[in-house]
Design a protein around this motif. Structure first.
Motif: not given
Length: 247
Positions: A106-113, A200-204, A206-212
């Motif tokens: 993951p890039l800076s500011g990202q995590s792997t989800f 996927l490598n996502l920013s926080e 992006q992940w929260l948008a998918i989860d919601r």
């Protein structure tokens, strides 16, 4: 009067001659500079480690030919879209070992989800680790739409046995590392298993948008592979910004 006119003509001719000589001097000087220097790519700003370079982040700089090294980047398409392995200073010649090729981390500011299976409606079978994919929201009663403007990077695709999905004869990642487009194509066509899990490598955000969007079950994700978002073999438009003009 004729003598005065001749004087001005002589002065004008001298000025034109001097301008021509100066112009030729500057042209020869510029040609000499270009012969003795090499155009290389450098960031036009400070770039921290883990950032993804876009074309708008890059500029051409000239350096003495005797200081040029073969690992310095001179191909805009090869540099744009890669991430930095270490920080880069403004105006610093970019060396290829300072860039990461495939961006599985993951890039800076990202995590792997890992995307939960019940969040996914479909996954393109041609997707492999290192690809960029497009995410779409699909649900009954709602118009399907693309979630994010930019594609996201696939960290891994796993089978139900938790084995990386890849070609049986030719490894996709190995072909990617070797810049072997034919091997990459073969690996996509010949897989060792079906994709069950995708990371996927996502920013926080992006992940929260998918989860919601997906946790209620009414909306699910469609994960699509697109050759226009496939890293270095895709179109330049994915990198964003204006292309740096070579000096």
């Amino acid at each position: 009067m004729a003598r005065g006119r001749n004087k001005w003509l002589s002065v004008t001719a001298a000025l034109l001659s001097a301008s021509l000589v100066y112009g030729l001097y500057m042209l020869q000087r510029q040609q000499l500079v270009e012969q003795e220097t090499v155009a290389v790519l450098a960031p036009n700003r400070f770039v921290d480690a883990g950032e993804q370079l876009s074309a708008s982040d890059l500029a051409w700089v000239r350096m003495p030919a005797d200081a040029f090294s073969r690992d310095m980047m001179t191909d805009l398409e090869a540099a744009a879209g890669k991430e930095t392995a270490i920080p880069l200073g403004r105006g610093e010649a970019i060396r290829d070992w300072k860039l990461n090729e495939h961006q599985l981390q993951p890039l800076s500011g990202q995590s792997t989800f890992q995307i939960p299976k019940d969040y996914v409606r479909s996954v393109s079978n041609g997707i492999r680790a290192g690809d960029r994919v497009l995410l779409y929201a699909s649900g009954e009663g709602d118009e399907s739409r693309r979630l994010f403007t930019q594609p996201v990077v696939v960290a891994s695709v796993k089978s139900s046995a938790n084995v990386e999905v890849d070609g049986l004869e030719q490894s996709h990642l190995l072909s990617m590392a070797e810049n072997n487009k034919d091997g990459m194509y073969t690996a996509r066509r010949d897989a060792n298993a079906m994709i069950e899990y995708i990371n996927l490598n996502l920013s926080e955000e992006q992940w929260l948008a998918i989860d919601r969007l997906c946790k209620g079950g009414a909306v699910k994700l469609v994960v699509a592979y697109s050759s226009h978002a496939a890293g270095r073999f895709g179109s330049e438009s994915q990198y964003g910004g204006e292309e740096a003009e070579r000096p």
